[in-house]
Design an enzyme around this catalytic site. Structure first.
Site, short mmCIF file in Angstrom:
data_model
loop_
_atom_site.label_atom_id
_atom_site.label_comp_id
_atom_site.label_asym_id
_atom_site.label_seq_id
_atom_site.Cartn_x
_atom_site.Cartn_y
_atom_site.Cartn_z
N GLU A 1 25.43 10.62 24.10
CA GLU A 1 26.69 11.36 24.05
C GLU A 1 27.02 11.98 25.41
O GLU A 1 28.06 12.62 25.56
CB GLU A 1 26.66 12.44 22.96
CG GLU A 1 25.69 13.58 23.17
CD GLU A 1 25.80 14.59 22.03
OE1 GLU A 1 26.03 14.18 20.88
OE2 GLU A 1 25.67 15.80 22.31
N SER B 1 22.08 18.05 24.39
CA SER B 1 21.62 16.87 23.65
C SER B 1 22.07 15.59 24.35
O SER B 1 23.23 15.47 24.76
CB SER B 1 22.16 16.90 22.22
OG SER B 1 21.64 17.99 21.50
N ARG C 1 32.11 13.72 17.78
CA ARG C 1 31.98 13.74 19.24
C ARG C 1 32.98 12.80 19.92
O ARG C 1 32.68 12.16 20.93
CB ARG C 1 30.54 13.38 19.66
CG ARG C 1 29.49 14.28 19.08
CD ARG C 1 29.63 15.73 19.52
NE ARG C 1 28.63 16.57 18.88
CZ ARG C 1 28.84 17.27 17.76
NH1 ARG C 1 30.03 17.24 17.18
NH2 ARG C 1 27.89 17.99 17.23
#
Length: 301
Positions: A294, A224, A174
């Site tokens: 994130e 998420s 990520r």
């Protein structure tokens, strides 16, 4: 700021809006106003806008499709550039796919499947733009952008257009070099493989069915919220800590998927940030693991 806005309007770099609420531009439907919002109508206008701001020493913020993004309640000071139709392009050349930075990542996966190309099945449930996916090294189901990206065309914060090879992006989980090298992904080139259409369709259908069963897609959310810790899953930790359904104001941890925070209708950015902090504290107390968000947080505190 008024002088800057007047100069921007006279510069033919797209539509200029002032004091524009950013909530409608995010999938969380949360966010205060931008002092100035630029909506370019072409790649050339994107580059011209950035060059204009660079020459005047003016900072800028970029937003794409607004997924994976939380804009604070006071909004973003200065200039925000909203990518839209200017970079909404797609072209296939055999197994090579050329996609504009604002093209839908989900739509791209669907059209690649129709072409009989495999490698993008994982993207079928990832909201947001191609540019955002390249920036974040988006991934799911054991794959990610780094496995299929050939190169990316990027406008740097000087307005210069450069082509970066996949290895130049220094991909990690990520993460890419674009987190520290300001720029805008205007086009990505993906190298896929010819596959069996039935197998590709079957895999994507399975991913879609699972997503519909396990994710709160009927509510405003940003996918998420936390990165998965090494060797584990954030959702599992949050659920086992008994946090499903936990609520702060209008923000709630989804009962379907513990790594999703949903906007139940009137959530503020502060509600979401408070809930994120409380989840981090509780999971760390119970398991000794500090969950790392994130989602990108932008704007004035």
């Amino acid at each position: 700021m008024q002088k800057l806005i007047a100069d921007l309007k006279a510069s033919n770099i797209g539509e200029i809006r002032t004091n524009e609420r950013l909530a409608p531009y995010t999938t969380w439907k949360i966010g205060g106003p931008a002092d100035c919002l630029i909506i370019p109508h072409s790649k050339e206008q994107v580059a011209a806008a950035i060059k204009f701001l660079h020459e005047r020493g003016e900072p800028w913020t970029i937003i794409g499709r607004g997924s994976n993004l939380l804009v604070r309640d006071k909004g973003i000071r200065g200039v925000v550039i909203k990518l839209g139709q200017a970079l909404d392009t797609l072209r296939f050349d055999g197994a090579m796919v050329y996609a504009g930075g604002s093209y839908s990542f989900i739509k791209l996966s669907v059209l690649a499947a129709r072409e009989g190309l495999t490698g993008l099945e994982f993207a079928s449930g990832i909201p947001g733009s191609v540019g955002g996916a390249v920036y974040m090294n988006a991934g799911a189901h054991g794959s990610d952008v780094s496995r299929i990206l050939k190169q990316a065309e990027v406008i740097l914060d000087t307005g210069e257009l450069v082509v970066m090879q996949a290895e130049d992006l220094q991909y990690a989980y990520r993460h890419s070099i674009l987190h520290t090298l300001p720029g805008i992904v205007t086009e990505a080139v993906f190298e896929l493989q010819v596959g069996d259409r039935n197998e590709i369709a079957g895999a994507m259908a399975a991913y879609r069915d699972r997503r519909l069963r396990t994710q709160p897609l009927q509510l405003a959310c940003a996918g998420s919220v936390f990165r998965n810790p090494v060797g584990g899953f954030a959702a599992k930790l949050i659920e086992e800590a008994g946090l499903k359904g936990k609520r702060v104001g209008g923000a709630e941890i989804s009962m379907l998927h513990a790594n999703f925070i949903v906007n139940t209708g009137e959530a503020t950015a502060e509600d979401v940030l408070t809930l994120i902090s409380e989840v981090q504290q509780i999971v760390e107390q119970v398991y000794g693991i500090k969950l790392v968000p994130e989602v990108l947080v932008m704007g004035e505190r």
